[in-house]
Scaffold this motif. Structure first.
Motif, PDB file in Angstrom:
ATOM      1  N   TYR A  68      24.287  40.279  35.145  1.00  0.00           N
ATOM      2  CA  TYR A  68      25.525  41.036  34.941  1.00  0.00           C
ATOM      3  C   TYR A  68      25.253  42.499  35.269  1.00  0.00           C
ATOM      4  N   GLY A  69      26.318  43.223  35.454  1.00  0.00           N
ATOM      5  CA  GLY A  69      26.226  44.656  35.698  1.00  0.00           C
ATOM      6  C   GLY A  69      27.061  45.410  34.684  1.00  0.00           C
ATOM      7  N   PHE A 106      28.802  49.225  33.776  1.00  0.00           N
ATOM      8  CA  PHE A 106      29.314  50.412  34.463  1.00  0.00           C
ATOM      9  C   PHE A 106      29.978  51.336  33.437  1.00  0.00           C
ATOM     10  N   ALA A 154      42.892  50.333  27.934  1.00  0.00           N
ATOM     11  CA  ALA A 154      42.056  49.887  29.032  1.00  0.00           C
ATOM     12  C   ALA A 154      42.926  49.353  30.163  1.00  0.00           C
ATOM     13  N   PRO A 155      42.473  49.484  31.390  1.00  0.00           N
ATOM     14  CA  PRO A 155      43.206  48.865  32.498  1.00  0.00           C
ATOM     15  C   PRO A 155      43.261  47.350  32.324  1.00  0.00           C
ATOM     16  N   ARG A 194      30.551  43.371  34.607  1.00  0.00           N
ATOM     17  CA  ARG A 194      30.850  42.345  35.600  1.00  0.00           C
ATOM     18  C   ARG A 194      29.770  41.290  35.510  1.00  0.00           C
ATOM     19  N   GLU A 195      30.163  40.013  35.458  1.00  0.00           N
ATOM     20  CA  GLU A 195      29.208  38.912  35.314  1.00  0.00           C
ATOM     21  C   GLU A 195      29.037  38.170  36.629  1.00  0.00           C
ATOM     22  N   TYR A 209      45.585  46.835  38.850  1.00  0.00           N
ATOM     23  CA  TYR A 209      45.515  46.960  37.401  1.00  0.00           C
ATOM     24  C   TYR A 209      46.745  47.695  36.897  1.00  0.00           C
ATOM     25  N   HIS A 246      44.034  39.863  41.937  1.00  0.00           N
ATOM     26  CA  HIS A 246      43.166  40.413  42.963  1.00  0.00           C
ATOM     27  C   HIS A 246      43.131  39.486  44.176  1.00  0.00           C
ATOM     28  N   PHE A 256      36.848  45.739  30.915  1.00  0.00           N
ATOM     29  CA  PHE A 256      36.807  47.119  30.436  1.00  0.00           C
ATOM     30  C   PHE A 256      36.864  47.141  28.914  1.00  0.00           C
ATOM     31  N   GLY A 257      36.187  48.134  28.332  1.00  0.00           N
ATOM     32  CA  GLY A 257      36.368  48.412  26.913  1.00  0.00           C
ATOM     33  C   GLY A 257      37.638  49.220  26.702  1.00  0.00           C
ATOM     34  N   LEU A 271      33.724  49.102  41.256  1.00  0.00           N
ATOM     35  CA  LEU A 271      35.081  49.251  41.742  1.00  0.00           C
ATOM     36  C   LEU A 271      35.306  50.684  42.201  1.00  0.00           C
ATOM     37  N   LEU A 331      43.915  43.788  34.271  1.00  0.00           N
ATOM     38  CA  LEU A 331      43.943  43.195  35.603  1.00  0.00           C
ATOM     39  C   LEU A 331      45.199  42.338  35.763  1.00  0.00           C
ATOM     40  N   ARG A 348      32.096  40.445  45.117  1.00  0.00           N
ATOM     41  CA  ARG A 348      32.274  40.216  43.685  1.00  0.00           C
ATOM     42  C   ARG A 348      30.942  40.037  42.955  1.00  0.00           C
ATOM     43  N   PRO A 406      27.632  41.061  40.682  1.00  0.00           N
ATOM     44  CA  PRO A 406      27.599  41.869  39.466  1.00  0.00           C
ATOM     45  C   PRO A 406      27.270  43.343  39.694  1.00  0.00           C
ATOM     46  N   SER A 407      26.633  43.655  40.802  1.00  0.00           N
ATOM     47  CA  SER A 407      26.234  45.045  41.046  1.00  0.00           C
ATOM     48  C   SER A 407      27.316  45.862  41.752  1.00  0.00           C
ATOM     49  N   PHE A 437      32.960  35.951  38.195  1.00  0.00           N
ATOM     50  CA  PHE A 437      32.984  37.090  39.106  1.00  0.00           C
ATOM     51  C   PHE A 437      34.374  37.649  39.366  1.00  0.00           C
ATOM     52  N   ASN A 438      35.411  36.909  38.968  1.00  0.00           N
ATOM     53  CA  ASN A 438      36.751  37.434  39.174  1.00  0.00           C
ATOM     54  C   ASN A 438      37.065  38.606  38.264  1.00  0.00           C
ATOM     55  N   LYS A 439      36.331  38.692  37.160  1.00  0.00           N
ATOM     56  CA  LYS A 439      36.702  39.652  36.132  1.00  0.00           C
ATOM     57  C   LYS A 439      35.819  40.894  36.144  1.00  0.00           C
ATOM     58  N   PHE A 440      36.436  42.008  35.897  1.00  0.00           N
ATOM     59  CA  PHE A 440      35.731  43.267  35.658  1.00  0.00           C
ATOM     60  C   PHE A 440      36.248  43.706  34.298  1.00  0.00           C
TER      61      PHE A 440
END
Lengths: 114, 115
Positions: free
Chosen positions: B32-33, B35, A42-43, B95-96, A35, A48, B105-106, A103, A45, A97, A99-100, B100-103
């Protein structure tokens, strides 16, 4: 017992001079991320790796490259840094990868371009 | 559309008081998750708390709790008994399952705890 290690903590380079940032992990995670984070933002991406599969974000400049020679190590190469590339670079890992999966971040490398 | 929205760029709270940091999200993925991360001035991103989309209970981790309102698509972070060391940037992330490639952020909320 650091889990994601980034070196160096601070890096100064000259405009146009190639620079490499490194990241290592002791977690044996499949996924490693790079990142870019500019001040108070925000970071963002860049790319990856899922194992050896490389995934580039569409808006990542060609100037940025990455290598993952093995599970533990990942490198970010900036071929010709510009002033706009000065930023914090964060390496992160996740087990997979789903959802749970959170990072895990390294402490970052603050890059300055003179 | 923004995936994660944090509408409070900066907040102040008195030491020992509770504070709520707002986060709304946008997804059509049923799995989704969510964090929350803390980023002190040193720069390291520190994981605070996780909430899964199927979790019935709100997540709690020590002084941190997540007020999850699924119908409203909000995932607010509540910090109880604020401490001076809580002064930092706080990022909400998602994260969806399918993307799944994306995380995501706000944009973050900078919290300042006043003595």
């Amino acid at each position: 017992d650091a889990m994601v290690i980034q070196n160096p903590r601070y890096q100064v380079t000259q405009f146009g001079k190639p620079v490499t940032l490194s990241c290592s992990q002791t977690l044996n995670h499949n996924v490693m991320y790079w990142y870019q984070q500019k001040s108070s933002q925000a970071p963002k991406l860049l790319f990856h790796y899922y194992d050896k599969d490389f995934n580039n974000e569409a808006d990542t400049p060609d100037n940025f490259q990455s290598r993952r020679p093995n599970t533990s190590f990942c490198f970010l190469d900036i071929r010709s840094p510009g002033l706009g590339d000065a930023a914090m670079y964060l390496c992160a890992t996740s087990r997979d990868r789903s959802p749970s999966e959170k990072l895990f971040f390294g402490s970052g490398t603050q890059l300055s371009v003179l | 559309a923004q995936k994660i929205t944090q509408t409070q760029p900066g907040m102040f709270v008195q030491e020992k008081e509770a504070v709520t940091l707002d986060c709304t999200y946008d997804t059509s993925d049923p799995s989704y998750g969510l964090f929350w991360y803390k980023q002190p001035s040193s720069g390291e991103m520190i994981f605070l708390i996780y909430q899964g989309s199927y979790d019935q209970q709100n997540a709690t981790e020590g002084r941190y709790s997540l007020n999850f309102q699924k119908a409203r698509k909000s995932a607010n972070l509540v910090i109880s008994a604020s401490q001076l060391g809580d002064s930092a940037m706080y990022f909400c992330a998602m994260r969806e399952q399918y993307n799944f490639n994306k995380f995501y952020f706000g944009s973050g909320t900078k919290l300042n705890v006043k003595p």
